[in-house]
Design a protein around this motif. Structure first.
Motif, PDB file in Angstrom:
ATOM      1  N   CYS A   1      45.156   0.321  -5.978  1.00 25.15           N
ATOM      2  CA  CYS A   1      45.993  -0.863  -5.837  1.00 25.15           C
ATOM      3  C   CYS A   1      46.551  -0.900  -4.416  1.00 25.15           C
ATOM      4  CB  CYS A   1      47.141  -0.834  -6.839  1.00 25.15           C
ATOM      5  SG  CYS A   1      48.366  -2.112  -6.489  1.00 25.15           S
TER       6      CYS A   1
ATOM      7  N   CYS B   1      50.789  -0.837  -4.609  1.00 21.25           N
ATOM      8  CA  CYS B   1      51.587   0.347  -4.950  1.00 21.25           C
ATOM      9  C   CYS B   1      50.794   1.642  -4.805  1.00 21.25           C
ATOM     10  CB  CYS B   1      52.150   0.211  -6.358  1.00 21.25           C
ATOM     11  SG  CYS B   1      50.891   0.334  -7.644  1.00 21.25           S
TER      12      CYS B   1
ATOM     13  N   CYS C   1      45.934  -4.175 -11.293  1.00 13.68           N
ATOM     14  CA  CYS C   1      46.907  -3.089 -11.404  1.00 13.68           C
ATOM     15  C   CYS C   1      47.881  -3.337 -12.560  1.00 13.68           C
ATOM     16  CB  CYS C   1      47.684  -2.960 -10.095  1.00 13.68           C
ATOM     17  SG  CYS C   1      48.942  -1.667 -10.134  1.00 13.68           S
TER      18      CYS C   1
ATOM     19  N   LEU D   1      50.757  -2.107 -12.953  1.00 10.26           N
ATOM     20  CA  LEU D   1      52.156  -2.074 -12.543  1.00 10.26           C
ATOM     21  C   LEU D   1      52.634  -3.366 -11.887  1.00 10.26           C
ATOM     22  CD1 LEU D   1      52.055   1.560 -11.101  1.00 10.26           C
ATOM     23  CD2 LEU D   1      52.875   0.836 -13.362  1.00 10.26           C
ATOM     24  N   ASP D   2      51.719  -3.995 -11.120  1.00 10.54           N
ATOM     25  CA  ASP D   2      52.168  -5.184 -10.379  1.00 10.54           C
ATOM     26  C   ASP D   2      51.169  -6.335 -10.366  1.00 10.54           C
ATOM     27  OD1 ASP D   2      50.298  -4.207  -8.482  1.00 10.54           O
ATOM     28  OD2 ASP D   2      51.864  -2.910  -7.653  1.00 10.54           O
TER      29      ASP D   2
HETATM   30 ZN   LIG Z   1      49.890  -1.649  -8.121  1.00  5.19          ZN
END
Ligand SMILES: [Zn+2]
Length: 219
Positions: A133, A136, A153, A155-156
């Motif tokens: 990613c 991050c 990703c 997470l984001d």
């Molecule tokens: Zn990420």
């Protein structure tokens, strides 16, 4: 204890090197670090190395050997009873012979060459399946550590990408170079009865347990 760590790119040498160095209290010496140190401190050896690199040339074996010899004469190595863990050196039989001469000057010998074995097809799968990613820096694997949504990703929500170094063709080239240079090196240490083959396919902790078992007889 004097150890060299061998293994193809992606075999997990870095992780094992760190653990061995901490457990046996011997400095972890990687050629990458030696190069960076010499060049950033502008030592005479570092200056020579820069000249080659500036011309786009490979740093010759002799110069690499000189830098390693210099590193092995430093206090942390000597105070560990002339102990070290070398990572990234030797890479060729010439370098291995040079290391043997450096050791001989101190009336010492290498104890082990630990060889992390991972089949090449598996290395290629491991490395070329990595996705990263850009936001991050989280890492995924298309087979072993999939994101919830393909290519995104967790997470984001950023689209993942593959590093240039991780592309199949690049990985194959790195492995070819390794094979060409290092197979003779493994044979060299085999003939000297120094080689320890470790199954690098195991879980990282099991790999280290394996190494510890073998080293436990030595000090
Ligand atoms: Zn990420």
């Amino acid at each position: 204890m004097r150890i060299v760590l061998l293994g193809p790119p992606g075999a997990g040498k870095g992780t094992q090197a760190k653990q061995i160095s901490e457990t046996y209290k011997i400095p972890h010496i990687s050629t990458g670090d030696i190069f960076r140190e010499n060049m950033s401190n502008d030592t005479p050896l570092g200056k020579k190395a820069k000249e080659y690199i500036a011309q786009g040339l490979l740093v010759p074996d002799e110069l690499v050997v000189d830098m390693v010899a210099d590193r092995l004469s430093q206090d942390d190595v000597l105070s560990a009873n002339y102990g070290y863990l070398l990572d990234g050196f030797p890479r060729t039989v010439f370098q291995a012979q040079a290391l043997s001469q450096i050791n001989a000057k101190r009336d010492c010998e290498l104890d082990f060459a630990i060889n992390l074995e991972v089949p090449f097809d598996i290395l290629i799968e491991r490395i070329s399946g990595r996705r990263i990613c850009p936001t991050c820096q989280a890492t995924y694997h298309i087979k072993y550590n999939k994101p919830k949504i393909e290519g995104i990703c967790d997470l984001d929500g950023t689209p993942l990408y593959q590093r240039e170094d991780d592309k199949v063709e690049t990985v194959k080239k790195r492995i070819d170079v390794y094979q060409e240079q290092t197979e003779p090196l493994i044979e060299y240490y085999q003939n000297k009865h120094k080689i320890i083959n470790i199954n690098g396919l195991q879980d990282m902790n099991d790999v280290f347990e394996n190494i510890k078992e073998i080293l436990s007889g030595v000090n």
